[in-house]
Design an enzyme around this catalytic site. Structure first.
Site, PDB file in Angstrom:
ATOM      1  CG  ASP A   1     -31.502 -29.712  17.345  1.00 16.43           C
ATOM      2  OD1 ASP A   1     -31.568 -30.310  17.857  1.00 16.43           O
ATOM      3  OD2 ASP A   1     -30.884 -29.357  15.057  1.00 16.43           O
TER       4      ASP A   1
ATOM      5  N   GLY B   1     -20.458 -28.773  14.840  1.00 19.76           N
ATOM      6  CA  GLY B   1     -20.452 -29.909  14.502  1.00 19.76           C
ATOM      7  C   GLY B   1     -20.486 -30.955  15.131  1.00 19.76           C
TER       8      GLY B   1
HETATM    9  C1  GLA Z   1     -30.776 -33.159  15.124  1.00 21.23           C
HETATM   10  C2  GLA Z   1     -31.906 -32.238  14.077  1.00 21.23           C
HETATM   11  C3  GLA Z   1     -32.703 -32.498  15.044  1.00 21.23           C
HETATM   12  C4  GLA Z   1     -32.984 -33.766  15.948  1.00 21.23           C
HETATM   13  C5  GLA Z   1     -32.019 -34.794  15.853  1.00 21.23           C
HETATM   14  C6  GLA Z   1     -31.470 -36.479  16.384  1.00 21.23           C
HETATM   15  O1  GLA Z   1     -30.419 -32.774  15.769  1.00 21.23           O
HETATM   16  O2  GLA Z   1     -31.800 -31.018  14.045  1.00 21.23           O
HETATM   17  O3  GLA Z   1     -34.438 -31.935  15.009  1.00 21.23           O
HETATM   18  O4  GLA Z   1     -34.012 -34.455  14.881  1.00 21.23           O
HETATM   19  O5  GLA Z   1     -30.895 -33.801  15.238  1.00 21.23           O
HETATM   20  O6  GLA Z   1     -33.004 -36.439  17.423  1.00 21.23           O
END
Ligand code: GLA
Length: 383
Positions: A175, A124
């Site tokens: 990510d 989180g």
């Molecule tokens: C989250 C999402 C990513 C990206 C970021 C903002 O981490 O999982 O894919 O969009 O927000 O940049």
């Protein structure tokens, strides 16, 4: 005792036999490139030395069994379950979704398994504990079925498929891609239109700090999906597939076609994509002051245009950027709460970090979590 030894003995205690495979994946920081990924833009991330470990073994016929260091109990589902879990079992959707996505991708996967998750990565906080869990689960389950490893791009795509289509969050590739491609002392550069992945060295003598505000917007997933939809609407109105295909000059010449709210959202994306390119150049030139200035500019754009910041994050950025030795600071990840990343000189130390935390405590009555971080290597099978 190493985390690997800890998870192996916990696994044996729970399931009565040693794990066949342990895999590990790092969390990530979003260095710069906020919400650019699903807009076909560029983003820079880094793997961090906070990880998720997944241990697995062939359990009993007909059973998927799950446990974690956060829960005392073992959850059993019928093997082959593809039903989304809810409530206290919602976390199972990450390994379960990965098992489904491995099948969709035609990658080997076990018919049944026992699985145990350990983590030292706060959830989180915007540090991608879910992507780390997805990547580690995919590697562990595929290895259990006999596949030694999964190439990083394929791994990232499997994790993202699980997140988009099973968990139900319309995230981009940042990510899972950063956690898969991470390299110690490097940033991961993603051109999300491809996607194309590369790495660039982090100049020496810098430090990364995360200040976790410990606040989270109650509707965070809904807010993320809303921004995603606003960006799609703006791209459609401007007649482009992705907002990041427009240069700032093209965008400003055409933005009158957009309603004011959509124009703000789109301006953030177009300018942020351009900022990522400027950061890459500044890094190559060794101009760290400029890198930091661009990071803080990114935050201000989130705060005022994309409106995915929170007062607590703005306060942390204000405090941090007033301290000598801090090059720049910005929210990291989806926003609406979570954490601020600061890029600092080596002389920004624990005492300086504690002063920032004390100011936050005075204003909000609680202390942020302070994480001094090192960059780390990407997801891998350990044994
Ligand atoms: C989250 C999402 C990513 C990206 C970021 C903002 O981490 O999982 O894919 O969009 O927000 O940049």
């Amino acid at each position: 005792m190493s985390q690997e030894t800890k998870i192996a003995s916990h696994f044996e205690q729970l399931y009565g036999y040693p794990p066949a495979v342990i895999a590990r994946a790092p969390g990530r920081v979003e260095f710069i490139g906020n919400h650019t990924d699903y807009n076909g833009g560029a983003v820079l991330g880094a793997g961090i030395d906070r990880h998720v470990w997944v241990a697995t073994g062939r359990g009993e016929p007909g059973k998927f069994r799950f446990s974690s260091d956060q829960k005392a109990e073992v959850h059993t589902l019928p093997a082959g379950t593809t039903a989304k879990q809810t409530g206290a079992l919602a976390w199972l959707n990450y390994p379960l979704g990965v098992w489904v996505s491995l099948g969709k991708a035609g990658v080997q996967r076990p018919a049944e398994f026992d699985l145990l998750v350990h983590s030292d990565l706060p959830g989180g906080a915007g540090l991608s504990s879910s992507a780390a869990l997805e990547n580690a689960s995919a590697l562990a389950l595929a290895k259990l079925a006999g596949l030694p490893t999964i190439p990083p791009q394929r791994l990232a795509e499997i994790g993202r498929d699980a997140e988009n289509n099973f968990v139900g969050v319309p995230c981009g590739i940042l990510d899972q891609g950063t956690s898969a491609f991470a390299q110690r002392d490097h940033l991961v550069c993603i051109d999300c239109a491809g996607p194309r992945f590369s790495t660039t060295p982090m100049p020496p003598g810098l430090r990364l700090w995360v200040f976790n505000s410990l606040t989270k917007h109650a509707l965070i997933d809904g807010m993320y999906a809303k921004r995603h939809a606003e960006c799609q609407e703006a791209a459609k109105a401007l007649g482009v597939k992705f907002l990041a295909l427009l240069t700032p000059a093209e965008f400003h010449a055409r933005k009158a076609a957009l309603a004011p709210l959509l124009a703000k959202r789109a301006e953030h994306i177009v300018e942020e994509h351009a900022r990522v390119g400027k950061v890459v150049s500044a890094l190559a030139a060794g101009n760290i002051a400029e890198v930091g200035r661009l990071m803080t500019a990114s935050h201000r754009s989130s705060q005022h245009l994309f409106e995915n910041s929170a007062p607590e994050l703005d306060f942390l950025v204000d405090q941090l950027t007033a301290v000598p030795g801090v090059f720049g600071a910005r929210l990291t990840g989806g926003g609406f709460g979570g954490a601020v990343l600061a890029l600092t000189r080596a002389d920004f130390n624990e005492d300086a970090a504690r002063d920032v935390a004390a100011a936050y405590q005075k204003k909000y009555g609680r202390s942020p979590e302070i994480l001094p971080l090192q960059t780390a290597d990407g997801a891998r099978v350990l044994g």
